[in-house]
Design a protein around this motif. Structure first.
Motif, PDB file in Angstrom:
ATOM      1  N   MET A  12      46.427  86.238  61.767  1.00 47.97           N
ATOM      2  CA  MET A  12      46.344  85.370  60.606  1.00 47.97           C
ATOM      3  C   MET A  12      45.110  85.742  59.794  1.00 47.97           C
ATOM      4  O   MET A  12      44.091  86.098  60.363  1.00 47.97           O
ATOM      5  N   ARG A  13      45.258  85.643  58.498  1.00 44.06           N
ATOM      6  CA  ARG A  13      44.137  85.938  57.598  1.00 44.06           C
ATOM      7  C   ARG A  13      43.750  84.651  56.880  1.00 44.06           C
ATOM      8  O   ARG A  13      44.591  84.024  56.233  1.00 44.06           O
ATOM      9  N   PRO A  14      42.478  84.220  57.012  1.00 48.43           N
ATOM     10  CA  PRO A  14      42.047  83.025  56.284  1.00 48.43           C
ATOM     11  C   PRO A  14      42.151  83.252  54.778  1.00 48.43           C
ATOM     12  O   PRO A  14      41.833  84.330  54.277  1.00 48.43           O
ATOM     13  N   GLU A  15      42.642  82.241  54.088  1.00 49.20           N
ATOM     14  CA  GLU A  15      42.725  82.304  52.628  1.00 49.20           C
ATOM     15  C   GLU A  15      42.620  80.894  52.073  1.00 49.20           C
ATOM     16  O   GLU A  15      43.482  80.054  52.351  1.00 49.20           O
ATOM     17  N   ASP A  63      41.988  77.232  51.816  1.00 48.42           N
ATOM     18  CA  ASP A  63      41.951  76.191  52.844  1.00 48.42           C
ATOM     19  C   ASP A  63      42.969  76.418  53.953  1.00 48.42           C
ATOM     20  O   ASP A  63      43.183  75.547  54.792  1.00 48.42           O
ATOM     21  N   GLY A  64      43.626  77.579  53.952  1.00 51.95           N
ATOM     22  CA  GLY A  64      44.671  77.824  54.942  1.00 51.95           C
ATOM     23  C   GLY A  64      44.650  79.243  55.457  1.00 51.95           C
ATOM     24  O   GLY A  64      43.610  79.910  55.466  1.00 51.95           O
ATOM     25  N   PHE A  65      45.826  79.702  55.840  1.00 51.94           N
ATOM     26  CA  PHE A  65      45.971  81.020  56.458  1.00 51.94           C
ATOM     27  C   PHE A  65      47.245  81.693  55.966  1.00 51.94           C
ATOM     28  O   PHE A  65      48.236  81.029  55.691  1.00 51.94           O
ATOM     29  N   VAL A  66      47.197  83.004  55.873  1.00 51.53           N
ATOM     30  CA  VAL A  66      48.388  83.804  55.602  1.00 51.53           C
ATOM     31  C   VAL A  66      48.746  84.496  56.909  1.00 51.53           C
ATOM     32  O   VAL A  66      47.893  85.131  57.546  1.00 51.53           O
ATOM     33  N   VAL A  67      49.983  84.374  57.320  1.00 56.07           N
ATOM     34  CA  VAL A  67      50.437  84.994  58.560  1.00 56.07           C
ATOM     35  C   VAL A  67      50.730  86.465  58.291  1.00 56.07           C
ATOM     36  O   VAL A  67      51.409  86.803  57.323  1.00 56.07           O
ATOM     37  N   ILE A  68      50.201  87.330  59.152  1.00 51.74           N
ATOM     38  CA  ILE A  68      50.370  88.771  59.033  1.00 51.74           C
ATOM     39  C   ILE A  68      51.102  89.267  60.281  1.00 51.74           C
ATOM     40  O   ILE A  68      50.714  88.933  61.408  1.00 51.74           O
ATOM     41  N   GLY A  73      51.070  94.681  59.736  1.00 52.67           N
ATOM     42  CA  GLY A  73      50.085  94.430  58.684  1.00 52.67           C
ATOM     43  C   GLY A  73      50.668  93.852  57.423  1.00 52.67           C
ATOM     44  O   GLY A  73      50.015  93.836  56.382  1.00 52.67           O
ATOM     45  N   ARG A  74      51.883  93.358  57.487  1.00 55.39           N
ATOM     46  CA  ARG A  74      52.559  92.813  56.308  1.00 55.39           C
ATOM     47  C   ARG A  74      52.500  91.288  56.307  1.00 55.39           C
ATOM     48  O   ARG A  74      52.727  90.653  57.331  1.00 55.39           O
ATOM     49  N   PRO A  75      52.223  90.687  55.137  1.00 55.61           N
ATOM     50  CA  PRO A  75      52.215  89.216  55.058  1.00 55.61           C
ATOM     51  C   PRO A  75      53.603  88.659  55.359  1.00 55.61           C
ATOM     52  O   PRO A  75      54.613  89.193  54.904  1.00 55.61           O
ATOM     53  N   MET A  76      53.628  87.577  56.152  1.00 58.84           N
ATOM     54  CA  MET A  76      54.881  86.908  56.505  1.00 58.84           C
ATOM     55  C   MET A  76      55.003  85.543  55.847  1.00 58.84           C
ATOM     56  O   MET A  76      56.037  84.896  55.974  1.00 58.84           O
ATOM     57  N   SER A  77      53.931  85.092  55.202  1.00 62.39           N
ATOM     58  CA  SER A  77      53.960  83.738  54.635  1.00 62.39           C
ATOM     59  C   SER A  77      53.036  83.653  53.439  1.00 62.39           C
ATOM     60  O   SER A  77      52.211  84.534  53.208  1.00 62.39           O
ATOM     61  N   ASP A  78      53.188  82.559  52.712  1.00 60.64           N
ATOM     62  CA  ASP A  78      52.198  82.163  51.724  1.00 60.64           C
ATOM     63  C   ASP A  78      51.080  81.475  52.504  1.00 60.64           C
ATOM     64  O   ASP A  78      51.093  81.453  53.737  1.00 60.64           O
ATOM     65  N   VAL A  79      50.158  80.851  51.823  1.00 57.20           N
ATOM     66  CA  VAL A  79      49.089  80.114  52.495  1.00 57.20           C
ATOM     67  C   VAL A  79      49.687  78.874  53.159  1.00 57.20           C
ATOM     68  O   VAL A  79      50.384  78.092  52.511  1.00 57.20           O
ATOM     69  N   VAL A  80      49.447  78.756  54.460  1.00 62.96           N
ATOM     70  CA  VAL A  80      49.926  77.610  55.238  1.00 62.96           C
ATOM     71  C   VAL A  80      48.778  77.094  56.106  1.00 62.96           C
ATOM     72  O   VAL A  80      47.761  77.766  56.265  1.00 62.96           O
TER      73      VAL A  80
END
Length: 112
Positions: A1-4, A6-11, A15-22
């Protein structure tokens, strides 16, 4: 997960993003739901050159992932389990380049 923010983007492991900020809980649930099984699925490698081949006219090559770490991704030409098939491997940068893509349903039964 990558912090972004107030939330996180699932990677995923490629190395590919799987979600928006959650939020953290949603991110964990998504990772658990996705699992690792997708790494065992066939992929297509766009523009792959075979031994002695040129890039001109290169077409997608059906591949299987053999190794993933935070510096590289190794794939091999899908040999459909044939023990006498020549080994054709490619080393890709991490995160996965756009040339490595999931196989489409209409490509599932394509012999490389």
């Amino acid at each position: 997960m990558r912090p972004e923010g107030d939330g996180f983007v699932v990677i995923d492991l490629l190395g590919r993003p799987m979600s928006d900020v959650v939020d953290w809980l949603a991110a964990e649930e998504l990772l658990e739901e996705r699992g690792l099984g997708y790494l065992a699925e066939p992929f297509m490698l766009e523009g792959a050159r075979t031994h002695g081949g040129s890039e001109a006219g290169a077409r997608p090559l059906r591949v299987r992932i053999t190794e993933v770490d935070t510096t590289r991704i190794r794939v091999k030409k899908d040999d459909f389990g044939a023990i006498d098939a020549p080994l054709l491997e490619y080393t890709l940068d991490w995160p996965a380049p756009p040339e490595l893509r999931p196989i489409r349903p209409d490509e599932r039964h394509v012999w490389p």
